[in-house]
Motif scaffolding. Structure first.
Motif, mmCIF file in Angstrom:
data_model
loop_
_atom_site.group_PDB
_atom_site.id
_atom_site.type_symbol
_atom_site.label_atom_id
_atom_site.label_comp_id
_atom_site.label_asym_id
_atom_site.label_seq_id
_atom_site.Cartn_x
_atom_site.Cartn_y
_atom_site.Cartn_z
ATOM 1 N N ASN A 21 36.275 41.901 44.028
ATOM 2 C CA ASN A 21 36.540 43.415 43.948
ATOM 3 C C ASN A 21 35.227 44.120 44.025
ATOM 4 O OD1 ASN A 21 39.334 42.928 43.704
ATOM 5 N ND2 ASN A 21 39.485 42.455 41.833
ATOM 6 N N GLY A 25 34.649 46.981 46.510
ATOM 7 C CA GLY A 25 34.526 48.608 46.187
ATOM 8 C C GLY A 25 35.897 48.867 45.547
ATOM 9 N N GLU A 26 36.895 48.108 45.680
ATOM 10 C CA GLU A 26 38.405 48.391 45.207
ATOM 11 C C GLU A 26 38.902 46.992 44.853
ATOM 12 O OE1 GLU A 26 40.890 49.395 48.453
ATOM 13 O OE2 GLU A 26 39.658 48.471 49.998
ATOM 14 N N GLU A 27 40.081 47.170 44.244
ATOM 15 C CA GLU A 27 40.820 45.869 43.743
ATOM 16 C C GLU A 27 41.601 45.174 44.823
ATOM 17 O OE1 GLU A 27 43.849 44.539 40.157
ATOM 18 O OE2 GLU A 27 42.743 46.357 39.862
ATOM 19 N N VAL A 28 41.090 44.175 45.463
ATOM 20 C CA VAL A 28 41.740 43.299 46.277
ATOM 21 C C VAL A 28 42.175 42.023 46.063
ATOM 22 C CG1 VAL A 28 40.752 44.658 48.227
ATOM 23 C CG2 VAL A 28 39.640 42.582 47.502
ATOM 24 N N ASN A 168 34.988 46.272 35.368
ATOM 25 C CA ASN A 168 34.920 47.691 35.761
ATOM 26 C C ASN A 168 35.750 48.549 34.874
ATOM 27 O OD1 ASN A 168 37.566 46.768 36.304
ATOM 28 N ND2 ASN A 168 37.796 47.470 38.128
ATOM 29 N N CYS A 182 27.303 46.469 41.897
ATOM 30 C CA CYS A 182 27.931 46.275 43.221
ATOM 31 C C CYS A 182 26.553 46.210 44.307
ATOM 32 C CB CYS A 182 28.733 47.423 43.359
ATOM 33 S SG CYS A 182 29.385 47.902 44.999
#
Length: 252
Positions: A21, A25-28, A168, A182
């Protein structure tokens, strides 16, 4: 532009899914712990940053001692199946080894040896990501300065490392550290996947070399039914062929 294949490995609880994630840069990736241990199944995530595409394979690593030999064999064969899959999809560009700071045990050496030495035959660069370092007083890198001798003790050799936090959901200074982390992870990945050597794919004879390594690893610890069962169920071999192959190599 080709997609780089990255295998992410390490113990449960080290923060592997959180690293996925972080890079995305996002919750995947699902970050809640699973209920199974040592199954070595994987999830793959397509991530793009810095103008490059990456496919990250998030694995479940070997756990603390206490598993019986058939469970270890099952885990190792599943790890091999991932390597075989990537062999058919262009090879492996990078091994990303995730370790929770303060949780350095003999098991992390087992994970390192399984992926880097036995499965990838020391042909794929491995980098180290040290997690859970948001509480460091000064710089997160200070943890490495104090503890790098431990990795030398366990003969862990890496092409690079970074010290990060993948949490995060924190505020203030910790949020800044997350954003810094990151950049650190992305830079580490980019640096070690843009070389001229290209991905490693195992080549011909990978399966036989893998079985010979299993013999070294588990010799004398397995029953006949365990070995044949795994070769038939996990490697999809006919029972007679599995028995004959195991006998020829000396696994049973």
């Amino acid at each position: 532009m080709s997609t780089k294949n990255i295998v992410l490995f390490g113990q449960s609880g080290a923060g592997k899914s959180s690293i996925v994630n972080l890079m995305a840069g996002e919750e995947v990736a699902e970050t809640s712990p699973g209920t199974e241990r040592c199954t070595m199944h994987w999830d793959d995530h397509l991530i793009t940053f810095g103008g490059y595409h990456y496919k990250v394979f998030d694995t479940i690593g070997l756990e603390e001692p206490g598993l019986n030999p058939p469970q270890y064999l099952d885990a190792i064969v599943n790890a091999y199946n991932l390597i075989k899959k990537l062999n058919s999809e262009g090879g492996i560009d990078l091994l990303l080894f995730c370790v929770k700071a303060g949780r350095v045990t003999a098991t992390f050496q087992s994970n390192y040896r399984l992926f880097y030495e036995w499965l990838c035959e020391e042909k794929v660069p491995v980098v180290l990501v040290l997690t859970h370092l948001e509480r460091e007083q000064n710089s997160m890198e200070d943890w490495w300065t104090r503890n790098k001798h431990i990795f030398a003790k366990y003969e862990i050799r890496v092409a690079g490392h970074t010290c990060i936090t993948a949490a995060n959901n924190l505020d203030g200074r910790f949020k800044q550290l997350y954003e810094e982390s990151c950049c650190l992870v992305r830079d580490l990945v980019k640096t070690h996947t843009q070389g001229e050597e290209g991905p490693w794919g195992g080549g011909e004879g990978l399966f036989m070399r893998f079985l010979r390594k299993l013999k070294e690893l588990l010799q004398g610890q397995l029953k006949r039914k365990d070995v044949v069962g795994v070769l038939t169920k996990r490697c999809h071999m006919p029972p007679k062929a599995a028995k004959q192959l195991a006998e020829n190599i000396g696994l049973i």
